[in-house]
Write a protein that holds these residues in place. Structure first.
Motif, PDB file in Angstrom:
ATOM      1  N   UNK A  71      -5.221  -8.247  -5.685  1.00  0.00           N
ATOM      2  CA  UNK A  71      -6.423  -8.188  -5.541  1.00  0.00           C
ATOM      3  C   UNK A  71      -7.249  -8.460  -4.115  1.00  0.00           C
ATOM      4  N   UNK A  72      -6.776  -9.273  -3.604  1.00  0.00           N
ATOM      5  CA  UNK A  72      -7.245  -9.786  -2.185  1.00  0.00           C
ATOM      6  C   UNK A  72      -6.810  -8.841  -1.028  1.00  0.00           C
ATOM      7  N   UNK A  75      -7.742  -4.356  -2.872  1.00  0.00           N
ATOM      8  CA  UNK A  75      -8.607  -4.260  -3.744  1.00  0.00           C
ATOM      9  C   UNK A  75      -8.830  -2.901  -4.406  1.00  0.00           C
ATOM     10  N   UNK A  76      -8.842  -1.897  -3.712  1.00  0.00           N
ATOM     11  CA  UNK A  76      -8.958  -0.610  -4.196  1.00  0.00           C
ATOM     12  C   UNK A  76      -8.132  -0.283  -5.161  1.00  0.00           C
ATOM     13  N   UNK A  78      -6.035  -2.492  -7.066  1.00  0.00           N
ATOM     14  CA  UNK A  78      -6.336  -3.013  -8.354  1.00  0.00           C
ATOM     15  C   UNK A  78      -7.252  -2.435  -9.079  1.00  0.00           C
ATOM     16  N   UNK A  79      -8.324  -2.075  -8.534  1.00  0.00           N
ATOM     17  CA  UNK A  79      -9.551  -1.326  -9.363  1.00  0.00           C
ATOM     18  C   UNK A  79      -9.138  -0.242  -9.967  1.00  0.00           C
ATOM     19  N   UNK A 293      -4.377   2.300   4.356  1.00  0.00           N
ATOM     20  CA  UNK A 293      -5.719   2.816   4.193  1.00  0.00           C
ATOM     21  C   UNK A 293      -6.242   1.859   2.774  1.00  0.00           C
ATOM     22  N   UNK A 295      -5.597  -1.222   2.303  1.00  0.00           N
ATOM     23  CA  UNK A 295      -5.691  -2.633   2.597  1.00  0.00           C
ATOM     24  C   UNK A 295      -7.259  -2.978   2.992  1.00  0.00           C
ATOM     25  N   UNK A 296      -7.277  -4.604   2.759  1.00  0.00           N
ATOM     26  CA  UNK A 296      -8.576  -5.102   2.895  1.00  0.00           C
ATOM     27  C   UNK A 296      -8.891  -5.039   4.354  1.00  0.00           C
ATOM     28  N   UNK A 297      -9.898  -5.392   4.969  1.00  0.00           N
ATOM     29  CA  UNK A 297     -10.229  -5.745   6.450  1.00  0.00           C
ATOM     30  C   UNK A 297      -8.977  -6.716   7.062  1.00  0.00           C
ATOM     31  N   UNK A 299      -9.469  -9.502   9.031  1.00  0.00           N
ATOM     32  CA  UNK A 299      -9.550 -10.890   8.934  1.00  0.00           C
ATOM     33  C   UNK A 299      -9.378 -11.318   7.486  1.00  0.00           C
ATOM     34  N   UNK A 300      -9.531 -10.524   6.423  1.00  0.00           N
ATOM     35  CA  UNK A 300      -8.899 -11.061   5.177  1.00  0.00           C
ATOM     36  C   UNK A 300      -7.409 -11.158   5.182  1.00  0.00           C
TER      37      UNK A 300
END
Ligand code: HDD
Ligand code: HEM
Ligand code: HEM
Lengths: 413, 459
Positions: A71-72, A75-76, A78-79, A293, A295-297, A299-300
């Protein structure tokens, strides 16, 4: 390996842990379902229940862990997965509810027929959940989950050859793992007939699992070529060979009644399947979407990895302790070890209750309450609020100490 | 694609929360109560304390199991119902859930050790194995609340073309001024709910005439913990109100039904919000300005400050708030009375009205808890992420929500029945079959709490 792929490794490790630990819990449930009736069957069911009672909650958390990391980090993905594969995920959730409820109910049962009814619910849910989760995986590997909010088909995304194949494989592997583990547990607590029965089940389900795995591979080659072919090519093929070898070794070890070693190889055989999936599908996650592509940014991802490493440092010893206690038989039924029974509890101190807490404590409690109220309610700065909360917590604790509800003057009221 | 069943999706979410939250209160506070009793046993050697700790630990484990499943359903549901929310912001708030996951791991591991370790671990090791459970309850709820606080007061990211950029997850979650009151208020609520519900059960047996030392101990300990927490909760709630006034003025306006921005705003007790004002309520002039902003003449923002499509359902929020405050005040009164009587008279009050009030306090605290969450969540509407993402943008586009709703509703009803059944069964196990009080097993047996305990044994 890029930063964007590291969390995927964490997810796969979590999935491997979930399939080898949580999967065995599901399998134990299924063996309860097939136990039949009568006193023998009841002993078998009880053994399955008892063996997993101390660990099932910890095993189950792996699923939550996988969900939250995915999720973290992606996120795309999991959505998209959640909105397309809604039905099997919902079924898995229902299975989780039924299993947990049945587990909690077990502690309230009195008669064996009550127990049997509760165990049946547990068992049915134990087969449903791995199938549904396997179907989710099947939908993903066969690229039936497009990016977007509910962009894929609600039905064919999970009612398709790949999903059915992976779902059935998940069910059979769970049953195999459970049989191997339960045979080992039975051997440890010295129950030869239970050991014999689970050994037979382990051999039978192991052969079946091998056959289903081969069948699933054939299905995937046609229906999900990316993964089906990937498993036959370097580096996916390494995992495939490892899995097959570990599976065959497990059968041999179970046959030779080397149960503790079989535990390890059986888990390895299943974990290798998960690893193979990851290697074969890499770097694609969903059609047209790679890990980089999705993955979250950064820093996350960095924050997440720090949290995972930090958490692992705390968690590994705890999990190690739990499994050491269980596998060494410390929680096995039987009379409590004499050295640890209540007789050794520290002898009562001369005073059953601590000496009366006196007026001073009462004044401390009231003082803390007034100070806390002032700091929290009247003052308006953050630091004052923080001190106020601490003062109120102190007032509450002192309040309990003043009341000493454990040492009231008694006598029927 | 738009979602015709948005309302049902919301209700489904609310239903699942309503099932989870009361249960997790026990996951937070019960370990503390059990450890308190086990610690007492270590100090006093009294078997009674251990018997109670051990029986409560079984209840704790059963409730924990149900809390785990309702929580898992919530996690799946967050993704199922609000995929656009998770897809857009998962990178910002997900870290909170990931850390929470480790808390749950810890909790699950040590609950296993604690529950199966009675009689099998050395006493001190057993006591120590319970401490991580209590700590994990605290950190786990802290992490979840940090996510909720972020939804109410989002920060730590920049939005560009619908994608988040420049994410600072630690700042988003932990440097949030909205976090602290929510966390403290929820943590204290857990002690209220656990204490009053447990006390309510024993008060019920007391009304039926059972009055053993065991029952009195259970009632007194659980009730005292809840009673000291109740007045504190009123103070914390007031703090929460001031934080809402500062960071979510529209939510405050709907709590009080304040239609128009005004100086010296009043508070209304009871009444109904209609056409921009509260009708049929009791008006307390200038109180709102005083309470929320510490100045009787201060200007309070009203609902007319935002376009009508950004106003939450006022009456729902307002009613929930009034119920919470009313129950909170009554519980605090009951708590203060109880603490004073116990401290001065050194015995439980025997009046039937008091015992009945304790029975009612259990459900009342659960109602207050749920009302508080309705205030927070419905009061945030129409936003899922306050001021950033509206609820209709967050919802799934998948069909079938009503089906899910019906199924989950039925299943949860079944689970509720099951919980009551198992708790009654656990409570009905006669005390004398517990190995604890079997005198043949040795140990420093004493007759269960003789009336001379205090006078005779004080050294
Ligand atoms: C046993 C439970 C309980 C009791 C007795 C009270 N509350 Fe509460 N309240 C909650 C349980 C709760 C909660 C745990 O359900 C909430 C939901 C979100 C939160 O942070 O705490 C809450 C939220 C909440 C909010 C909204 C916070 C936000 O949106 O961030 C306010 C303004 C108050 N409360 C105020 C009060 C006041 C003035 C009370 C006393 C008289 C009170 N509460 C008693
Ligand atoms: C006020 C809000 C919440 C609090 C205080 C809270 C607290 C807790 C606690 C203490 C537990 C441990 C289990 C127990 O004690 O019964 C738990 C379990 C769980 N919660 Fe919540 N929770 C909250 C909301 C949520 C939300 C919004 C989600 C997900 C979206 C969630 C997901 C979970 C999960 C997955 C578990 C099970 C973990 C496990 O497997 O052990 N919770 N929660
Ligand atoms: C813990 C106690 C919580 C309760 C009781 C609760 C309750 C609710 C309720 C009643 C709604 C429906 C709002 C409506 O009817 O319009 C809702 C919506 C929602 N809540 Fe919460 N909530 C809690 C915490 C959280 C947390 C910790 C999160 C996030 C991580 C969360 C995320 C959401 C989302 C995404 C929605 C749907 C969008 C919306 O209607 O705003 N909630 N919640």
């Amino acid at each position: 390996m890029t930063l964007a792929e590291l969390p995927l490794v964490v997810v796969l490790i979590g999935l491997a842990a979930y399939t080898t630990l949580g999967g065995a819990d599901f399998g134990a449930g299924m063996w309860q379902l097939t136990a039949g009736r009568g006193p023998d069957a009841e002993r078998l069911r009880d053994h399955a229940h008892r063996a997993l009672a101390p660990v099932w909650e910890a095993n189950h958390v792996w699923l939550v862990f996988v969900l939250t990391v995915a999720w973290t980090a992606y996120p795309v993905v999991v959505g998209a997965v959640a909105s397309t594969l809604t039905v099997p995920l919902f079924l898995a959730a229902l299975g989780v509810i039924a299993r947990g409820a049945a587990y909690a109910l077990h502690s309230g049962t009195r008669t064996s027929s009550e127990r049997r009814r509760v165990d049946t619910v547990f068992a049915a849910a134990s087969a449903l959940t791995p199938f549904a989760l396997g179907a989710v995986v099947g939908g993903i590997v066969s690229m039936r989950v497009p990016v977007g909010n509910a962009a894929g088909s609600l039905w064919t995304s999970w009612l398709n050859p790949s999903s059915v194949a992976v779902g059935v494989l998940a069910v059979v592997l769970s049953a195999f793992l459970a049989a191997v583990y339960l045979a080992a547990d039975a051997a440890r607590i010295g129950e030869p007939d239970l050991e014999r029965r689970f050994r037979a089940r382990a051999l039978g389900s192991g052969v079946l699992a091998g056959a289903v795995a081969l069948g699933a591979l054939a299905v995937l080659r046609v229906d999900a070529p990316l993964v089906g072919e990937g498993l036959l090519r370097w580096p996916g093929s390494v995992a495939l060979v490892l899995s097959a070898a570990a599976g065959l070794t497990s059968l041999a070890l179970v046959g030779a009644r080397r149960h503790e070693a079989a535990r390890v190889t059986a888990a390895l055989a299943v974990a290798a399947v998960v690893a193979g999936w990851g290697l074969a599908q890499r770097p694609v996650l969903l059609p047209g979407l790679t890990a980089d592509r999705a993955a979250a940014p950064a820093p996350t991802l960095v924050g997440l990895l720090i949290a995972v490493v930090g958490g692992a440092v705390l968690l590994a010893p705890s999990l190690g302790l739990l499994f050491a206690l269980v596998l060494r038989g410390r929680f096995d039924p039987g009379p409590p070890a004499p050295a640890t029974c209540d007789a050794q509890a520290p002898p009562g101190r001369a005073g059953a209750a601590s000496p009366p807490a006196g007026r001073r404590s009462s004044w401390v409690a009231v003082g803390l309450l007034v100070a806390g109220t002032g700091l929290l309610t009247v003052a308006e700065s953050g630091p004052a609020h923080a001190v106020g909360v601490v003062a109120l917590a102190g007032a509450a604790a002192t309040g309990v100490a003043v009341v000493r509800p454990w040492a009231l003057d008694d006598g029927p009221g | 694609m738009s979602q015709p069943f948005l309302e049902q999706a919301r209700q489904l979410q609310a239903l699942s929360f309503a099932a989870h939250i009361p249960l997790v209160c026990f996951g937070i506070a019960f370990p503390v109560l059990v450890l308190l009793l086990e610690g007492l046993h270590h100090r006093t050697g009294l078997r009674l304390h251990r018997t109670l700790a051990r029986r409560w630990s079984r209840v704790m484990a059963a409730l924990f199991a149900i809390g785990v499943i309702t929580g898992t359903v919530l996690s799946v549901e967050m993704a199922l119902l609000w995929p656009a929310f998770t897809a857009t912001f998962g990178g910002v708030f997900g870290l909170g859930f990931a850390i929470e996951g480790f808390s749950f791991f810890t909790e699950a591991v040590f609950i296993g050790i604690y529950l199966y370790g009675w009689d099998r671990l050395p006493p001190r090791a057993h006591l120590a194995s319970g401490i991580p459970i209590a700590v994990a309850g605290l950190t786990g709820s802290f992490m979840v609340i940090s996510v909720n606080a972020w939804m109410n007061h989002p920060g730590g990211f920049t939005l560009q073309d619908g994608r988040v950029v420049d994410v600072r997850p630690a700042e988003a979650l932990f440097a949030n001024p909205y976090l602290w009151h929510e966390f403290v208020h929820m943590y204290v609520a857990a002690f209220l709910v656990t204490g009053f519900v447990v006390a309510g059960v024993y008060a019920m047996t007391r009304l039926r005439g059972r009055d053993t030392a065991y029952d009195r101990l259970a009632l007194a300990v659980s009730l005292t913990v809840a009673s000291v927490a109740a007045p504190v909760q009123v103070l914390v709630g007031d703090w929460a109100g001031r934080a809402v006034a500062r960071y979510q003025p529209v939510k405050l306006a709907s709590l009080e039904g304040l239609g128009h921005t005004m100086a010296g705003a009043p508070v209304h007790v009871l009444g109904w919000y209609r056409d921009g004002k509260v009708v049929d309520g009791i008006e307390l002039p200038r109180m709102l300005s005083l309470l929320a902003l510490h100045d009787p003449g201060a200007v309070v923002v009203g609902l007319d400050a935002v376009p009508p499509d950004q106003v939450p359902p006022v009456n729902v929020v307002r009613l929930a708030f009034q119920v919470m405050v009313c129950l909170g005040t009554l519980l605090a009164v009951l708590g203060v009375f109880t603490v004073v009587v116990l401290a001065r008279r050194r015995r439980l009050p025997t009046a039937r009205w008091w015992t009945r009030a304790v029975v009612v306090a259990g459900p009342a605290s659960v109602v207050a808890l749920l009302c508080g969450w309705v205030v927070t969540e419905v009061g945030r509407q129409p936003w899922t992420v306050y001021g950033v993402m509206r609820t209709p943008e967050a919802v799934t586009a998948a069909p079938g929500i009503p089906v899910g709703y019906a199924v989950l509703g039925t299943v949860y009803a079944g689970v509720a029945v099951a919980v009551v059944w198992v708790l009654r069964r656990l409570a009905a196990v006669p005390l004398d079959t517990d190995p604890e009080v079997d005198p043949d097993r040795g140990g420093p047996t004493r007759p269960p709490l003789p009336s001379s305990v205090r006078g005779g044994d004080a050294s």
